[in-house]
Write a protein that holds these residues in place. Structure first.
Motif, mmCIF file in Angstrom:
data_model
loop_
_atom_site.group_PDB
_atom_site.id
_atom_site.type_symbol
_atom_site.label_atom_id
_atom_site.label_comp_id
_atom_site.label_asym_id
_atom_site.label_seq_id
_atom_site.Cartn_x
_atom_site.Cartn_y
_atom_site.Cartn_z
ATOM 1 N N GLN A 35 38.364 23.086 17.292
ATOM 2 C CA GLN A 35 37.103 23.104 16.544
ATOM 3 C C GLN A 35 36.660 24.531 16.218
ATOM 4 O O GLN A 35 36.016 24.762 15.203
ATOM 5 N N THR A 36 36.971 25.470 17.095
ATOM 6 C CA THR A 36 36.528 26.853 16.926
ATOM 7 C C THR A 36 37.514 27.601 16.043
ATOM 8 O O THR A 36 38.702 27.644 16.327
ATOM 9 N N THR A 37 37.008 28.194 14.968
ATOM 10 C CA THR A 37 37.879 28.887 14.020
ATOM 11 C C THR A 37 37.745 30.412 14.081
ATOM 12 O O THR A 37 38.588 31.123 13.549
ATOM 13 N N VAL A 38 36.684 30.901 14.716
ATOM 14 C CA VAL A 38 36.448 32.339 14.780
ATOM 15 C C VAL A 38 36.108 32.731 16.220
ATOM 16 O O VAL A 38 35.316 32.062 16.883
ATOM 17 N N LEU A 39 36.700 33.829 16.689
ATOM 18 C CA LEU A 39 36.391 34.409 17.993
ATOM 19 C C LEU A 39 35.841 35.799 17.762
ATOM 20 O O LEU A 39 36.494 36.645 17.143
ATOM 21 N N ILE A 40 34.622 36.032 18.214
ATOM 22 C CA ILE A 40 34.001 37.348 18.107
ATOM 23 C C ILE A 40 34.035 37.989 19.489
ATOM 24 O O ILE A 40 33.574 37.406 20.466
ATOM 25 N N MET A 41 34.592 39.193 19.552
ATOM 26 C CA MET A 41 34.638 39.950 20.809
ATOM 27 C C MET A 41 33.665 41.113 20.686
ATOM 28 O O MET A 41 33.657 41.822 19.683
ATOM 29 N N ARG A 42 32.846 41.296 21.735
ATOM 30 C CA ARG A 42 31.848 42.363 21.702
ATOM 31 C C ARG A 42 31.606 42.886 23.110
ATOM 32 O O ARG A 42 32.015 42.264 24.085
ATOM 33 N N ALA A 43 30.931 44.017 23.194
ATOM 34 C CA ALA A 43 30.591 44.598 24.487
ATOM 35 C C ALA A 43 29.229 45.271 24.407
ATOM 36 O O ALA A 43 28.888 45.858 23.377
ATOM 37 N N ASP A 44 28.461 45.165 25.473
ATOM 38 C CA ASP A 44 27.176 45.852 25.555
ATOM 39 C C ASP A 44 27.417 47.315 25.937
ATOM 40 O O ASP A 44 28.426 47.652 26.528
ATOM 41 N N GLY A 45 26.448 48.130 25.627
ATOM 42 C CA GLY A 45 26.510 49.539 26.001
ATOM 43 C C GLY A 45 26.719 50.436 24.806
ATOM 44 O O GLY A 45 26.972 49.982 23.691
ATOM 45 N N THR A 46 26.606 51.738 25.072
ATOM 46 C CA THR A 46 26.726 52.718 23.994
ATOM 47 C C THR A 46 27.809 53.757 24.262
ATOM 48 O O THR A 46 28.048 54.618 23.425
ATOM 49 N N LYS A 47 28.455 53.684 25.430
ATOM 50 C CA LYS A 47 29.438 54.715 25.781
ATOM 51 C C LYS A 47 30.877 54.243 25.662
ATOM 52 O O LYS A 47 31.755 55.042 25.360
ATOM 53 N N ALA A 48 31.120 52.976 25.954
ATOM 54 C CA ALA A 48 32.506 52.493 25.957
ATOM 55 C C ALA A 48 32.525 50.979 25.821
ATOM 56 O O ALA A 48 31.602 50.302 26.253
ATOM 57 N N ILE A 49 33.592 50.456 25.219
ATOM 58 C CA ILE A 49 33.785 49.012 25.216
ATOM 59 C C ILE A 49 34.025 48.574 26.652
ATOM 60 O O ILE A 49 33.430 47.649 27.157
ATOM 61 N N SER A 50 34.944 49.276 27.316
ATOM 62 C CA SER A 50 35.223 49.038 28.735
ATOM 63 C C SER A 50 35.796 50.320 29.321
ATOM 64 O O SER A 50 36.599 50.996 28.677
ATOM 65 N N SER A 51 35.385 50.630 30.537
ATOM 66 C CA SER A 51 35.919 51.824 31.192
ATOM 67 C C SER A 51 37.282 51.557 31.802
ATOM 68 O O SER A 51 37.915 52.449 32.343
ATOM 69 N N GLY A 52 37.748 50.316 31.713
ATOM 70 C CA GLY A 52 39.054 49.970 32.273
ATOM 71 C C GLY A 52 38.905 49.190 33.558
ATOM 72 O O GLY A 52 37.861 48.615 33.849
ATOM 73 N N MET A 53 39.945 49.192 34.338
ATOM 74 C CA MET A 53 39.975 48.391 35.558
ATOM 75 C C MET A 53 39.201 49.070 36.685
ATOM 76 O O MET A 53 39.295 50.271 36.884
ATOM 77 N N ASN A 54 38.437 48.272 37.414
ATOM 78 C CA ASN A 54 37.733 48.749 38.604
ATOM 79 C C ASN A 54 38.689 48.620 39.793
ATOM 80 O O ASN A 54 38.804 47.567 40.401
ATOM 81 N N PHE A 55 39.407 49.695 40.091
ATOM 82 C CA PHE A 55 40.464 49.635 41.096
ATOM 83 C C PHE A 55 39.958 49.310 42.488
ATOM 84 O O PHE A 55 40.639 48.641 43.261
ATOM 85 N N LYS A 56 38.751 49.746 42.830
ATOM 86 C CA LYS A 56 38.207 49.426 44.155
ATOM 87 C C LYS A 56 37.991 47.929 44.317
ATOM 88 O O LYS A 56 38.162 47.387 45.398
ATOM 89 N N ASP A 57 37.604 47.266 43.245
ATOM 90 C CA ASP A 57 37.394 45.822 43.304
ATOM 91 C C ASP A 57 38.715 45.063 43.218
ATOM 92 O O ASP A 57 38.942 44.120 43.963
#
Length: 102
Positions: A35-57
């Motif tokens: 049923q879903t024809t479009v996937l929108i990917m987004r991120a909150d914040g103003t510095k980075a989409i993602s800082s990467g993996m949290n290795f401690k976690d």
């Protein structure tokens, strides 16, 4: 339309074990959704989409093994491949830019 959002601005949307599991579940479900024809990917914040993996976690001392590292790497690979191979049109919205994958 489905929206995938990274929303932990305190850690610059870092990838924790829980986030990786959520991404895996989301991509698995969206690939089967006709049923879903479009996937929108987004991120909150103003510095980075993602800082990467949290290795401690992701790699606490009791799980710091080659087998665990391989399983995490495989999950991330499955998420990326899932996004690339989905039948939906994928739109990435970040910092005023738009990338389209059809």
């Amino acid at each position: 339309m489905a929206v995938l959002s990274l929303i932990n601005t305190e850690t610059l949307n870092s990838l924790t074990g829980g986030v990786i599991d959520d991404l895996t579940d989301f991509i698995t479900k969206i690939k089967m959704d006709e049923q879903t024809t479009v996937l929108i990917m987004r991120a909150d914040g103003t510095k980075a989409i993602s800082s990467g993996m949290n290795f401690k976690d992701v790699f606490p001392s009791e799980l710091n093994t080659t087998a665990h590292a391989y399983s995490i790497q495989q999950k991330l690979c499955d998420v990326i491949a899932g996004i690339n191979n989905t039948h939906q049109i994928v739109i990435n919205l970040s910092f005023g830019h738009c990338n389209l994958q059809a």
